[in-house]
Design an enzyme around this catalytic site. Sequence first.
Site, short mmCIF file in Angstrom:
data_model
loop_
_atom_site.label_atom_id
_atom_site.label_comp_id
_atom_site.label_asym_id
_atom_site.label_seq_id
_atom_site.Cartn_x
_atom_site.Cartn_y
_atom_site.Cartn_z
CB THR A 67 22.14 100.20 -27.27
OG1 THR A 67 21.48 99.08 -27.87
CG2 THR A 67 22.61 101.15 -28.37
CD GLU A 119 33.20 100.34 -26.60
OE1 GLU A 119 33.40 99.12 -26.65
OE2 GLU A 119 34.09 101.17 -26.77
#
Lengths: 249, 390
Positions: free
Chosen positions: B369, B367
Site C-alpha cells: 500500500t 503490491e
Amino acid sequence: MKIIVCVKRVVDTETRVKVAADGRSIDLGGVQFIMAPYDEMAVEKAIQLRDAAGTGSVTVVTVGPAAATKELRTALAMGADDAVHAVVEARMGPNATAEALKQVIDGREYDLILCGKQATDEDDAAVGPLLAAALGLPCVAFVHGLTVDGRTAIAEREVDGETERLDVDLPAVITAQKGLAEARYPGLKGIMAAKKKPLETVACDATGGKTELRSLELPPARAAMVKIEPTAAGMQSLLTALRNDKKVL
Amino acid sequence: MAKYEAPDFFDLDSLLTEEERMVRDAVRDWVSDRFMPVVEKAYSEGYFPKDLIPELAELGVLGGNLDYADFPRLGPVAYGLVMQELERGDSGLRSFVSVQGALVMFPIWRYGSDEQKARWLPALHSGEAVGCFGLTEPDHGSDPGGMETKAVRDGDGFVLNGAKMWITNGNMAQVAVVWAKLDGVIHGFVVPTDAPGFTVREQRGKHSLRASVTSELIFQDVRLPASAILPGAKGLGGPLSCLNQARYGIAWGVVGAAMAVYDEVRQYGLTRIQFGKPIASFQLYQAKLVESLTEITKAQLMNLRMGRLKEAGGVTPYHVSMAKRNACHHALEIARTGRDMLGANGVAGEYQTMRHMCNLESVKTYEGTHDIHTLILGRQITGLDAFGAA
C-alpha cells in the site's frame, strides 16, 4: 520465392494535417508517420506467399527520408527478411520514385514485386504501374486476391462489381487493394529480431521527376448546417432558401 | 472515441531506442484496436476478456522480458513501456499480464528447476496456460511473513493446507505459485489448480478492477510431489523479489492510466461548450490540466530513469518503492480530478476516466500500500524500522 515489396513512409491517416508556411508542403510538427496501409498489406501478402512456398525471401525497399528506417524496421518486425533504403529527403513525384526504385531493384533477383495500390498521402496510384513499365514487366493493379502457381501468378481484382481473374507471367508487378491481406501486428519477438536483420542503405538518382508540386491548400471549410423545424413557418423558410439562396426552385 | 494522443511533454520519446518506440507503438495500437472496443462491456459486466489471451501471447507480452528460449527478451524500459500501454487500456489488463509474467513466470524462471521451467514457461508464454500467485491471505496482507498456509513433509512430497485471498487470475489459472511455510520457513510451490483438495472461488462484488478475475484459493490436504517445490527460493526474499518485479511494472502502468485520463479530459475540455465557450478556456480547468500533465511528466521521468538504472543493474527495491508509491498516488489523484472535470458525463461508462479511477484504488493498495511503501522508504532513509514485528 523471392519477393520485393516497395513501401512508403506517409503521414498517419488519422492526423489532421496543416499546410506549412511555404504553401507547398505539410507542416510536419508533431505529425506521426506510418507505413502506407496498402503497402502494409503488400508486405503481409509477401510474407504469406514466402511462408506458403516454404522457401525464398521478402525484401522491402523504400525511397524516402532517413527517418523511413522506422517503416522498414516495422516491415522487418512483421517478418520480412531484409531491407534496402534509398535515402532521399526531398518530396518525389511518382515518376521520380519509380525511376529511383528501378535503380534500386536492377541487378537484384526476384520473382515478384508487390506495391500498395497507392500511398495514402498523395494518392497518385501511379508508382506500381510506372515501375512495371520502367522494368519492362507485366503489371496488375488493384489486386485483392493473389495466388502463385509455378511461374504464373493468378491475380483477382474487382471490375464493375465483377471479379476479374488474370493469369500473369512472373516476374510481374502487382499492386495491393484492400482485401489482399490483413497486416499482422508486429509482435515483440519480431521487433526484437528486426534489429539484427540486414538493412542496406543505397544511393539513387532522384531527379527523374516529371511533375512539380505547385501548391497545397485545405478544402474549404464546410458551412454550418441549418436546422429547419417541421412547422408551417419552417417549410416556408425552406422554400424561401431553396428559391432565393440556392436558386434550385 | 477520439484517437488517443499520448502526452510526452518533455520529449522522452527521443530518449528511447527505435526498438523501444516500436515495442510501445505495437502494444499501443493493439490496445486501441482490439482492447478499447471491448473493455467497457467487460468492466461493467465484471469479466476478463479471456478470448484476447491468444492475441496477447502472439504479441509476445507474457513474460516478454525473460531471458528464456525464443522469448522476445525485452529490456527493462521496453518492458515498462508495455506495462504503460496495457494499463492505458485498463489496470485489469495490465494486472493480468503482470501476474502472468512477473509473479508466475518470473519465480519459475528465477527459482525453478529445469523441469519446472520446461513444463510451464513455454505454456505460460504462449497463453495456453494462465498462472496465479498466492501470497496474500485473508488475515495477512501487508504482513505476508505472518502467513498461516503451511506445507508439511509427507514421504517424498508435501501436504499443503491454508487459504490465499485477492488472487488475480485465480479462476482462469491452470497453475499457481503458492507461498507457504515449511518448517517455519517460506517456500514457493508450483501447484496445478486441478490438484485434489485445491478449490478456487471467485471474489465477486468488487467496485474496482472489474475487468479482472480475483479469487480465493483454498488448500485442503493438497498432496504435492517433491518436484513441486521451487528449489531456489527460501524465506520472504523469494516472494518479495517477485513483488519487486511486479511493482516496477505497476509504476510504469499507472502512468499509462493517468495518460489516458489526461488525454480524455483535455479533449473533452476542448469540445464541451458551456457559457458559450469550451470549458478548457476556463482558468480552473486549465489549472487542473497543468497539474495533471506536470505529475505525469515527473512520473514518466522517474520511470525512465528507474528503467535505465535497472538496465545497468543499479536499481534497488527502494527506487521501485518510491516510483510505485508516487505514480499510484498521482495517477489516482489525476483520475479523481479528471472525473470531476468531466462533470456529469464523468460517471457515464462512455468515458473511461471513472473506470481508471476505480481501478487505481486497487492498484494503490495492492503490491504494497501507499503507507507501507512510505514506511519502507522511511526505514531506508533513517535506518529505523517503523513497522517491524513488535
